[in-house]
Design an enzyme around this catalytic site. Structure first.
Site, PDB file in Angstrom:
ATOM      1  CG  ASN A   1     -61.265 -18.636 -13.459  1.00 18.34           C
ATOM      2  OD1 ASN A   1     -59.883 -18.524 -13.430  1.00 18.34           O
ATOM      3  ND2 ASN A   1     -61.728 -19.360 -12.254  1.00 18.34           N
ATOM      4  CB  THR A   2     -65.163 -13.804 -14.270  1.00 23.53           C
ATOM      5  OG1 THR A   2     -65.156 -15.201 -15.111  1.00 23.53           O
ATOM      6  CG2 THR A   2     -66.052 -12.486 -15.384  1.00 23.53           C
TER       7      THR A   2
ATOM      8  CB  ALA B   1     -59.796 -20.243  -1.576  1.00 23.71           C
ATOM      9  CG  ASP B   2     -64.140 -21.058  -5.027  1.00 23.80           C
ATOM     10  OD1 ASP B   2     -63.387 -21.988  -5.115  1.00 23.80           O
ATOM     11  OD2 ASP B   2     -64.173 -20.958  -6.452  1.00 23.80           O
ATOM     12  NE  ARG B   3     -65.641 -27.210  -5.800  1.00 28.49           N
ATOM     13  CZ  ARG B   3     -65.173 -28.975  -5.944  1.00 28.49           C
ATOM     14  NH1 ARG B   3     -64.244 -29.105  -6.431  1.00 28.49           N
ATOM     15  NH2 ARG B   3     -66.757 -29.310  -5.837  1.00 28.49           N
TER      16      ARG B   3
END
EC number: 2.7.1.33
Length: 259
Positions: free
Chosen positions: A9-10, A114-116
């Site tokens: 998100n960043t 997806a990152d998790r």
């Protein structure tokens, strides 16, 4: 060569990996970070990517494999089109179906970011045992995998940078401050007071969640990743190690298992 992208998100973290005998080498050749801007077109992102490759001496024509872990669905089509137009290749997206055989214990696996997924896959690949992965990003995520390699679940908390920003946005007198470790917990100025609350309050949150998770399941390793992991590491003795490119490694591993 292989390109892994972690679209957050960043920030968007881009990892370039060499390949040998159709296998991706484990350590990235280079990692770049660009800001996440939803309004950018795929041509604009392509320009940034091409420039980064060029200035670091890499030939974009050698890129032939692409995998993405994204928590910004609105950018998925942007990068899919970028990769199709500029490289003539398809994009592999990590998700609950493309997860490298990760087993979910319960709940709605479709909701797991997806990152998790990438984080726990990478952590289990490194340790082969039960882990908590703490990702200090825009949100701070806690993800648990047991000794059998089953994803149990976790927790999500707002990241300290979001908290700092909201204190500024939702009040008339509190300034926007940098999240940093203060010299002491009792602040003398407004900025010092805010930094104390943000830093020590936040590290306390992390320690409490670690303790509660360890009361619910057996944990052998606690791993940190994400942009603020280094800032928190000294204060949270429970964290064993920082693996800054854990998510990119997970994207690589999932891609190799599925493809």
């Amino acid at each position: 060569m292989f390109l892994a992208l972690d679209i957050g998100n960043t920030n968007i973290t881009v990892g370039l990996f060499a390949m040998k005998d159709k296998k991706v080498l484990p350590e990235p050749l280079k990692v770049w970070i660009m800001s996440t801007v939803k309004e950018r077109t795929f041509d604009e992102y392509a320009t940034l990517l091409m420039n980064m490759l060029f200035y670091d001496g890499f030939d974009a024509k050698q890129l032939s494999n692409f995998a993405v872990a994204s928590v910004v669905p609105s950018l998925n089509a942007v990068f899919e089109e970028l990769i199709k137009k500029y490289f003539g290749e398809k994009t592999f997206f990590v998700n609950s179906k493309n997860c490298g055989g990760l087993v979910f214990a319960a709940g709605n696996s479709k909701e797991t970011g997806a990152d998790r997924i990438a984080n726990v896959v990478a952590a289990y690949s490194v340790y082969g045992d039960s882990c908590i992965v703490i990702d200090f990003g825009t949100a701070t995520t806690f993800d648990c995998i047991n000794s059998e390699g089953i994803y149990i679940g976790g927790a999500i908390a707002p990241g300290p940078s979001i908290s700092a920003r909201l204190l500024n946005l939702k009040t008339e007198q509190l300034p926007r401050v940098e999240v940093k470790k203060p010299l002491k917990s009792i602040g003398l100025t407004t900025v010092e007071c805010m930094q104390s609350g943000l830093y020590f309050g936040y590290t306390g949150l992390v320690k409490e969640l670690i303790a509660r998770i360890k009361n619910e399941m057996k944990i052998k390793h606690i791993i940190a990743t994400g942009g603020l992991a280094g800032l928190m590491f000294d204060e949270i003795e429970e964290i064993e190690i920082i693996l800054p490119y854990l998510t990119l490694s997970g994207v690589r591993i999932v891609w190799e298992k599925v493809i």
